[in-house]
Design a protein around this motif. Structure first.
Motif, PDB file in Angstrom:
ATOM      1  N   THR A  55      33.750  41.752  43.802  1.00  0.00           N
ATOM      2  CA  THR A  55      34.919  41.296  43.061  1.00  0.00           C
ATOM      3  C   THR A  55      35.246  42.221  41.904  1.00  0.00           C
ATOM      4  O   THR A  55      34.443  43.044  41.494  1.00  0.00           O
ATOM      5  CB  THR A  55      34.702  39.871  42.517  1.00  0.00           C
TER       6      THR A  55
ATOM      7  N   PHE B  17      41.336  49.121  47.544  1.00  0.00           N
ATOM      8  CA  PHE B  17      42.431  48.170  47.718  1.00  0.00           C
ATOM      9  C   PHE B  17      43.179  48.453  49.024  1.00  0.00           C
ATOM     10  O   PHE B  17      43.482  47.528  49.784  1.00  0.00           O
ATOM     11  CB  PHE B  17      43.395  48.252  46.526  1.00  0.00           C
TER      12      PHE B  17
ATOM     13  N   LEU C 293      42.143  41.291  51.463  1.00  0.00           N
ATOM     14  CA  LEU C 293      42.235  41.211  50.005  1.00  0.00           C
ATOM     15  C   LEU C 293      42.827  39.871  49.572  1.00  0.00           C
ATOM     16  O   LEU C 293      43.871  39.451  50.066  1.00  0.00           O
ATOM     17  CB  LEU C 293      43.099  42.360  49.485  1.00  0.00           C
ATOM     18  N   LYS C 294      42.154  39.199  48.655  1.00  0.00           N
ATOM     19  CA  LYS C 294      42.664  37.945  48.093  1.00  0.00           C
ATOM     20  C   LYS C 294      42.188  37.825  46.651  1.00  0.00           C
ATOM     21  O   LYS C 294      41.411  38.660  46.174  1.00  0.00           O
ATOM     22  CB  LYS C 294      42.200  36.742  48.923  1.00  0.00           C
ATOM     23  N   ALA C 295      42.650  36.786  45.973  1.00  0.00           N
ATOM     24  CA  ALA C 295      42.302  36.652  44.562  1.00  0.00           C
ATOM     25  C   ALA C 295      42.304  35.191  44.156  1.00  0.00           C
ATOM     26  O   ALA C 295      42.902  34.335  44.821  1.00  0.00           O
ATOM     27  CB  ALA C 295      43.283  37.442  43.702  1.00  0.00           C
TER      28      ALA C 295
ATOM     29  N   ILE D 129      47.502  39.122  48.588  1.00  0.00           N
ATOM     30  CA  ILE D 129      48.109  40.396  48.212  1.00  0.00           C
ATOM     31  C   ILE D 129      49.544  40.455  48.708  1.00  0.00           C
ATOM     32  O   ILE D 129      49.855  40.037  49.823  1.00  0.00           O
ATOM     33  CB  ILE D 129      47.296  41.587  48.769  1.00  0.00           C
TER      34      ILE D 129
ATOM     35  N   PHE E  10      50.009  40.103  43.433  1.00  0.00           N
ATOM     36  CA  PHE E  10      49.472  39.008  44.232  1.00  0.00           C
ATOM     37  C   PHE E  10      50.418  37.811  44.137  1.00  0.00           C
ATOM     38  O   PHE E  10      50.920  37.491  43.057  1.00  0.00           O
ATOM     39  CB  PHE E  10      48.083  38.588  43.743  1.00  0.00           C
TER      40      PHE E  10
ATOM     41  N   VAL F   5      42.299  36.930  36.588  1.00  0.00           N
ATOM     42  CA  VAL F   5      42.429  37.117  38.025  1.00  0.00           C
ATOM     43  C   VAL F   5      41.155  37.757  38.561  1.00  0.00           C
ATOM     44  O   VAL F   5      40.756  38.833  38.100  1.00  0.00           O
ATOM     45  CB  VAL F   5      43.649  38.000  38.379  1.00  0.00           C
TER      46      VAL F   5
ATOM     47  N   VAL G 210      39.732  39.404  41.747  1.00  0.00           N
ATOM     48  CA  VAL G 210      40.109  39.997  43.032  1.00  0.00           C
ATOM     49  C   VAL G 210      38.861  40.076  43.904  1.00  0.00           C
ATOM     50  O   VAL G 210      37.821  40.606  43.475  1.00  0.00           O
ATOM     51  CB  VAL G 210      40.721  41.388  42.846  1.00  0.00           C
TER      52      VAL G 210
END
Length: 282
Positions: A57, A214, A221-223, A242, A260, A277, A279
């Motif tokens: 992360t 990235f 990819l998420k957050a 994303i 995002f 945030v 990631v």
């Protein structure tokens, strides 16, 4: 006799010391305190194995933004006579936000209308003469071009008058209404800012060393977007996916922008709020 005296003194000291020790022991027993051995803290902590997933992360800070925020800038300048725009007002495309004094533009329109009417009559007269062979082609073309220019000026004056009615170009919510009745409206000051609050995003300035990671992790990819809670309330968390990754790195800040999109954000998430945030790469 001297030896006997010294022995008496030594015996006396021994007796006193023994008496003191007995008193201390009796005091400890009477107080009920027990001497407990405390083991030292172990250097290694032993724990049971737990099944889980290790995630890579990156934590950054950002502000919540609406995907589209439209500043409504008037096309003409003048004094505001009506100002129905208020913060929080839901509007549809074409709804009135402000009315600007149109008297100046009305006078320009009447002047242009008079000029156009005069040129139109002249054109009709010369056109008749030209068809009868009493006017030259040059005279006809000159009057016609004058009539067309006057018509264009008249249409422009009508358009300027219509701009005195400032309307919303999109549907959304008014998030800023900085003016008031009596204010002077004009570029570049917007009369209102309209945003679509149904789609919220966070824009991150990510250090350039993460760019390849990235891009390679775009599919996964998420957050997590975390808003701090007030006293007595827990933090609020919203998932995000994303949306876009900039195709370049800023040469000054050495960062790139990653956007995002918040999925199903709570009602308490509003544009401008500071959030943390996290990631998650994988």
């Amino acid at each position: 006799m001297k030896k006997i005296g010294k022995l008496s003194v030594v015996k006396y000291i021994v007796v006193v010391v023994v008496a003191v020790l007995v008193v201390l022991v009796v005091s400890l027993i009477a107080s009920g305190k027990k001497v407990v051995y405390e083991a030292p803290i172990p250097l290694v902590t032993v724990a049971n194995p737990v099944m889980g997933q290790i995630s890579e992360t990156l934590t950054l800070s950002a502000h919540v933004e609406a995907r589209s925020m439209i500043p409504v800038i008037p096309m003409v300048s003048g004094t505001i006579l009506e100002y129905p725009a208020t913060v929080g007002l839901s509007v549809e495309k074409g709804d009135l936000l402000a009315v600007i004094d149109e008297e100046h533009f009305k006078q320009q329109m009447l002047q242009a209308q008079a000029a156009y009417t005069g040129y139109e009559k002249t054109f009709q007269r010369i056109s008749g003469l030209y068809q009868a062979g009493a006017a030259t082609r040059q005279e006809y073309d000159t009057v016609k071009s004058q009539r067309d220019a006057a018509k264009a000026q008249y249409d422009l004056s009508l358009l300027q008058m219509s701009y005195a009615q400032v309307t919303s170009p999109v549907s959304g919510t008014v998030i800023s209404a900085p003016l008031a009745v009596g204010s002077i409206a004009g570029s570049p000051q917007p009369v209102a800012i309209v945003a679509d609050l149904s789609e919220l995003v966070v824009k991150l300035n990510v250090p350039e060393k993460y760019y390849s990671l990235f891009v390679e992790s775009t599919e996964t990819l998420k957050a997590q977007v975390i808003k701090s809670g007030v006293v007595g309330k827990d933090e609020e968390v919203c998932e995000a996916t994303i949306d876009t990754i900039a195709s370049y790195v800023d040469g000054v800040s050495k960062t790139f922008e990653a956007t995002f999109r918040l999925t199903e954000p709570p009602e308490t998430f509003k544009p401008g709020m500071f959030v943390k945030v996290i990631v998650i790469f994988r």
